[in-house]
Design an enzyme around this catalytic site. Structure first.
Site, PDB file in Angstrom:
ATOM      1  N   SER A   1     -23.551  -0.441-119.716  1.00 38.36           N
ATOM      2  CA  SER A   1     -21.900  -0.207-119.876  1.00 38.36           C
ATOM      3  C   SER A   1     -21.165   0.189-118.703  1.00 38.36           C
ATOM      4  O   SER A   1     -20.090  -0.052-118.794  1.00 38.36           O
ATOM      5  CB  SER A   1     -21.926   1.057-121.087  1.00 38.36           C
ATOM      6  OG  SER A   1     -22.477   2.065-120.610  1.00 38.36           O
TER       7      SER A   1
ATOM      8  N   ASP B   1     -15.078   9.210-121.015  1.00 40.60           N
ATOM      9  CA  ASP B   1     -15.763   9.580-122.098  1.00 40.60           C
ATOM     10  C   ASP B   1     -16.998  10.400-121.842  1.00 40.60           C
ATOM     11  O   ASP B   1     -17.196  10.701-120.735  1.00 40.60           O
ATOM     12  CB  ASP B   1     -16.014   8.515-123.365  1.00 40.60           C
ATOM     13  CG  ASP B   1     -17.074   7.315-122.658  1.00 40.60           C
ATOM     14  OD1 ASP B   1     -17.512   7.475-121.550  1.00 40.60           O
ATOM     15  OD2 ASP B   1     -16.877   6.283-123.134  1.00 40.60           O
TER      16      ASP B   1
ATOM     17  N   HIS C   1     -19.078   7.631-119.089  1.00 34.72           N
ATOM     18  CA  HIS C   1     -18.493   6.760-118.200  1.00 34.72           C
ATOM     19  C   HIS C   1     -17.220   7.221-117.564  1.00 34.72           C
ATOM     20  O   HIS C   1     -16.455   7.886-118.136  1.00 34.72           O
ATOM     21  CB  HIS C   1     -18.110   5.398-118.895  1.00 34.72           C
ATOM     22  CG  HIS C   1     -19.178   4.961-119.979  1.00 34.72           C
ATOM     23  ND1 HIS C   1     -19.062   5.082-121.287  1.00 34.72           N
ATOM     24  CD2 HIS C   1     -20.073   4.226-119.435  1.00 34.72           C
ATOM     25  CE1 HIS C   1     -20.353   4.529-121.949  1.00 34.72           C
ATOM     26  NE2 HIS C   1     -20.818   3.918-120.954  1.00 34.72           N
TER      27      HIS C   1
END
Length: 355
Positions: free
Chosen positions: A52, A330, A333
């Protein structure tokens, strides 16, 4: 007792890692498909593999919260599948290489020459070197196999002579192992497995013809908001960071050895760990590094996970007023501004990637 564990466990991690990683060998191999020539692209191409931190929209909407509001609020203004308020690591590296960010693999059938010439992104959020608790069947071995099938189809071998690969992986492997096994000595053998397979993957990518391979270290995982929350977002988890150092030391040795075995030192170690800490620890004394007012607390989070809704359809999260004031977006990240700051620290390191 907790303070004693906090002190002793990092020391044990580093000690045992020095015993375990004197000799690291690969565990899996892969056969290469026959290659066929096709049209060439003139620009530098960026091929991306990982999780991610680098995914720019490959995961389908039903598997990724990154397709939910407020992800993408800064760029492009709506959710784009990036785990961020805006641009991620891939976009930052593409900017440094002075090319457009490579398209996600899932869009390749709808892309023209203009989009394909900058490379392609094969990364999927939640993936790892192996299957993870989040995603099955899309690990790095799979991602490289998908790339391999495009050589001779979309990209010719000559295209790869001006290419760079970004290989960002492994954090989810450790989250999975800790979730399944906790903090026991099996972690050392697992680190060995992860490092062994990363070495196989790096060799394979380079053998396919990619000229330069960027290999980021793990960022200080203990500084992620999912861990700093337990310290009221005031400090990092030293035990998790010690594990990160064990991985990074072993990875750095692999990169050094691969460069000795290969002409022109094609593997470039990007020290995310030091770059992240340089930004997080800056209190304004270094004017060349962004001073974040909110270093450890996520902009999007609070009572629930960013982008989630409660049973009544209401927001199950809080959102800060200005994402650019926070380093983390978040629980896992960085914000767009966070990634921008990290890459500004890495500038000299990145120059070795210019092809």
């Amino acid at each position: 007792m907790n303070s004693l564990i906090t002190l002793v466990v990092p020391l044990l991690l580093v000690f045992f890692s020095s015993l375990l990683f004197g000799d690291i060998t690969g565990v899996e191999s892969s056969k290469h498909h026959h290659q066929h020539q096709r049209n060439s692209y003139s620009s530098t191409k960026l091929f991306v593999f990982g999780n991610s931190n680098v995914d720019t929209g490959n995961l389908p909407k039903n598997l990724s919260e990154a397709w939910s509001v407020p992800y993408g609020i800064t760029y492009p203004g709506t959710p784009s599948g990036r785990y961020c308020d805006g641009r991620v690591s891939t976009d930052s590296l593409a900017k440094f290489l002075r090319i457009k960010s490579p398209i996600p693999y899932k869009l390749k059938d709808h892309a023209g020459h203009e989009q394909l010439q900058y490379g392609m992104n094969f990364a999927y959020g939640g993936t790892g070197v192996f299957d993870t608790v989040y995603i099955k069947g899309l690990d790095m071995t799979h991602q490289i196999s998908v790339f391999e099938k495009l050589i001779g189809d979309i990209y010719s071998p000559s295209d790869l002579s001006s290419s760079v690969a970004l290989v960002s992986i492994a954090g989810n492997d450790y989250f999975t192992h800790i979730s399944d096994n906790g903090y026991d000595l099996s972690i050392f053998q697992f680190v060995r497995r992860v490092i062994n397979q990363i070495e196989v993957n790096l060799k394979r990518i380079h053998a396919l013809g990619v000229k330069k391979v960027a290999v980021p270290s793990l960022q200080p995982l203990g500084c992620l908001p999912m861990y700093t929350r337990g310290f009221s977002y005031q400090k990092c988890n030293d035990v998790i960071n010690a594990l990160t150092i064990v991985h990074n030391n072993a990875l750095q040795k692999v990169v050094a050895r691969l460069n000795k075995e290969t002409k022109n030192s094609p593997f470039i170690y990007l020290d995310y760990y030091k770059a992240f800490l340089a930004v997080l620890n800056n209190k304004g004394e270094n004017p060349g590094i962004t001073n974040f007012k909110i270093p450890y607390e996520p902009c999007c989070g609070g009572k629930g996970y960013c982008g989630t809704l409660d049973e009544n359809g209401g927001k199950n999260y809080t959102l800060c007023d200005d994402p650019s004031s926070a380093f983390f977006w978040d629980e896992f990240h960085p914000t767009q501004e966070g990634w921008k700051a990290v890459y500004s620290v890495l500038t000299n390191n990145l120059k070795a990637l210019l092809v």
